[in-house]
Write an enzyme that holds these catalytic residues in place. Structure first.
Site, PDB file in Angstrom:
ATOM      1  N   HIS A  14       2.082  -2.202  -8.007  1.00 10.85           N
ATOM      2  CA  HIS A  14       2.228  -2.289  -6.699  1.00 10.85           C
ATOM      3  C   HIS A  14       1.151  -4.090  -6.395  1.00 10.85           C
ATOM      4  CE1 HIS A  14       3.554  -0.028  -3.033  1.00 10.85           C
ATOM      5  NE2 HIS A  14       3.002  -1.647  -2.263  1.00 10.85           N
ATOM      6  N   HIS A  16       2.638  -7.605  -3.410  1.00  7.21           N
ATOM      7  CA  HIS A  16       3.167  -8.379  -2.383  1.00  7.21           C
ATOM      8  C   HIS A  16       2.647  -9.526  -2.225  1.00  7.21           C
ATOM      9  CE1 HIS A  16       3.960  -4.749  -0.029  1.00  7.21           C
ATOM     10  NE2 HIS A  16       2.754  -3.805  -0.428  1.00  7.21           N
ATOM     11  N   LYS A 101      12.891   0.276  -4.621  1.00  5.48           N
ATOM     12  CA  LYS A 101      11.387   0.429  -3.621  1.00  5.48           C
ATOM     13  C   LYS A 101      12.379   1.307  -2.733  1.00  5.48           C
ATOM     14  CE  LYS A 101       7.524   1.097  -1.935  1.00  5.48           C
ATOM     15  NZ  LYS A 101       6.133  -0.108  -1.153  1.00  5.48           N
ATOM     16  N   HIS A 138       7.275   4.215  -0.747  1.00  9.63           N
ATOM     17  CA  HIS A 138       6.035   4.648   0.463  1.00  9.63           C
ATOM     18  C   HIS A 138       6.156   6.184   1.058  1.00  9.63           C
ATOM     19  CE1 HIS A 138       4.126   2.151   3.229  1.00  9.63           C
ATOM     20  NE2 HIS A 138       4.046   3.361   3.841  1.00  9.63           N
ATOM     21  N   HIS A 176       1.086   3.776  -3.439  1.00 12.51           N
ATOM     22  CA  HIS A 176      -1.031   3.963  -3.343  1.00 12.51           C
ATOM     23  C   HIS A 176      -0.931   5.414  -3.032  1.00 12.51           C
ATOM     24  CE1 HIS A 176       2.290   3.307   0.183  1.00 12.51           C
ATOM     25  NE2 HIS A 176       2.749   1.765  -0.838  1.00 12.51           N
ATOM     26  N   ASP A 248      -1.936  -2.767  -4.488  1.00 12.02           N
ATOM     27  CA  ASP A 248      -0.890  -2.944  -2.994  1.00 12.02           C
ATOM     28  C   ASP A 248      -1.367  -3.984  -1.816  1.00 12.02           C
ATOM     29  OD1 ASP A 248       0.441  -2.424  -0.418  1.00 12.02           O
ATOM     30  OD2 ASP A 248      -0.822  -1.262  -0.111  1.00 12.02           O
TER      31      ASP A 248
HETATM   32  C1  NCD Z   1       1.884  -3.916   2.879  1.00 12.12           C
HETATM   33  C2  NCD Z   1       1.972  -5.286   3.047  1.00 12.12           C
HETATM   34  O1  NCD Z   1       1.637  -5.655   3.686  1.00 12.12           O
HETATM   35  O2  NCD Z   1       3.785  -5.870   2.726  1.00 12.12           O
HETATM   36  N1  NCD Z   1       1.224  -3.700   3.934  1.00 12.12           N
HETATM   37  C3  NCD Z   1       0.517  -2.726   3.843  1.00 12.12           C
HETATM   38  O3  NCD Z   1      -0.588  -2.658   4.346  1.00 12.12           O
HETATM   39  N2  NCD Z   1       0.395  -2.285   2.215  1.00 12.12           N
HETATM   40  C4  NCD Z   1       3.272  -3.197   2.682  1.00 12.12           C
HETATM   41  C5  NCD Z   1       3.273  -1.665   2.149  1.00 12.12           C
HETATM   42  O4  NCD Z   1       3.265  -1.612   1.378  1.00 12.12           O
HETATM   43  O5  NCD Z   1       3.219  -0.977   3.037  1.00 12.12           O
HETATM   44 ZN    ZN Z   2       2.829  -2.359  -0.900  1.00 10.72          ZN
END
Ligand code: NCD
Ligand code: ZN
Length: 351
Positions: A14, A16, A101, A138, A176, A248
């Site tokens: 996971h 970003h 997702k 999520h 998460h 995450d």
């Molecule tokens: C994530 C993001 O910033 O894209 N933020 C987070 O707090 N985890 C999005 C997500 O996975 O919830």
């Molecule tokens: Zn995330």
């Protein structure tokens, strides 16, 4: 004597990676260390079609440093009204799309295209169950009447449980997980797994707001109580196969984190592995580290563990480590886990 452990090159289930200059700034942290990376689709324009996933994948490939040893981004599609079952199936069969997702609309960063009720996507889930496409969730209620610390449990009970009962063969990942309710839910469902982050394993909600509010620890789902953290730690250090590392890692510039409306997300691609190693070392469970970082997730998603290995060493002396990164235009991002990282060195094994 220094503590040393060798593990297969880990996967991040996971992450970003963003786009533009943020992608350029962060990609190396993931690509130089991890093998597979499950790439989240919540860009400012959500990745909802196979074509968009192809384009995004190309941008990631272009930004990836050439010396990255064995890096494979795995693309996901955003479960929104734009998602079409035929396109999803096509993208999956072509090997481009690996998962879908689901975000509850409004729960987190770039989630406004998400759903208000999971069962609205039953037609998509039918295709996914039949084809074996994993659903990544999520799991956080957006009901303002529910206390923020109870929103994971509420979502699992009122939304995801119904989906799992209706689609008992669908592979589902609760992303998460932050509470004992998350652990219980996974243990109660055979086809359900969970990603667990370095920050939910190493910090609690008191750390986030005491002695002052630390925006660097603000993420969704919010880091929960110490007793929840303990249960997460016990669960992952036991080696239980349904639980695997998903960092995450979610970079935001400090100007967005420290502003009036702090953005949710913690950037931990840099030191997430050190943070996790420190937890397993403290618990005297280093023998189960590889299961969590390199084996369980691979098995869950149908891969074999990496053949290449990393050697992690806990050093007696403290090493100086960077605390921030800078994007090309000078935006700063805080690197989570610098404290733990100052005790560890991580190198590719030369065998
Ligand atoms: C994530 C993001 O910033 O894209 N933020 C987070 O707090 N985890 C999005 C997500 O996975 O919830
Ligand atoms: Zn995330």
């Amino acid at each position: 004597m220094a503590l040393t452990i060798t593990i297969p090159r880990p996967d991040d289930w996971h992450v970003h990676l963003r786009e533009g200059e943020m992608l350029d700034a962060v990609i190396g942290y993931t690509s130089l260390r991890f093998r597979y990376a499950m790439v989240m689709p919540n860009l400012s324009t959500p990745i909802a079609t196979t074509d968009q996933a192809i384009t995004y994948r190309k941008l990631i490939d272009q930004a990836t440093p050439a010396e990255s040893p064995d890096f494979h981004p795995l693309m996901t599609l955003y479960c929104s009204s734009q998602l079409e079952a035929i396109d999803l199936l096509h993208g999956y069969k072509e090997g481009i799309v690996k998962a879908v997702k689901y975000y509850p609309a409004g729960a987190t960063t770039n989630s406004k295209s998400g759903g208000s009720s999971m069962m609205d996507f039953a037609h998509i889930f039918t295709t996914m169950q039949d084809a074996g496409i994993p659903l990544l969730v999520h799991a956080e209620s957006t009901n303002p009447a529910i206390d923020i610390y109870d929103r994971e449990a509420a979502f699992l009970e009122h939304e995801l449980d119904i989906v799992c009962n209706n689609f008992p063969e669908m592979k589902v990942t609760v992303e998460h997980i932050s509470t004992s309710a998350g652990v219980d839910f996974v243990n109660a469902h055979e086809t359900v797994g969970a990603s667990v982050t370095p920050h939910h394993l190493s910090r609690n909600r008191s750390d986030m707001i005491s002695p002052a509010f630390h925006a660097d620890l603000f993420c969704k789902p919010v880091i929960n109580s110490e007793s929840d953290r303990r249960i997460l730690v016990q669960t992952v250090t036991s080696g239980s196969p349904s639980f695997f590392l998903g960092t995450d890692s979610a970079p935001h510039p400090t100007k967005a984190k420290y502003g009036k409306e702090a953005k949710a997300g913690i950037f931990n691609a840099a030191y997430g592995l050190e943070v996790v190693a420190e937890i397993f070392a403290t618990e005297n469970k280093l023998e189960n580290l590889a299961a969590f970082t390199s084996e369980n997730g691979a098995a869950f998603y149908g891969y074999t563990p990496a053949e290449e290995h990393l050697v992690l060493t806990r050093e007696q002396v403290e090493i100086e480590v960077a605390t921030h990164l800078s994007t090309e235009s000078g935006n700063e991002v805080v690197l989570f886990g610098a404290e733990e990282a100052s005790h560890w060195t991580i190198q590719a094994s030369i065998d």
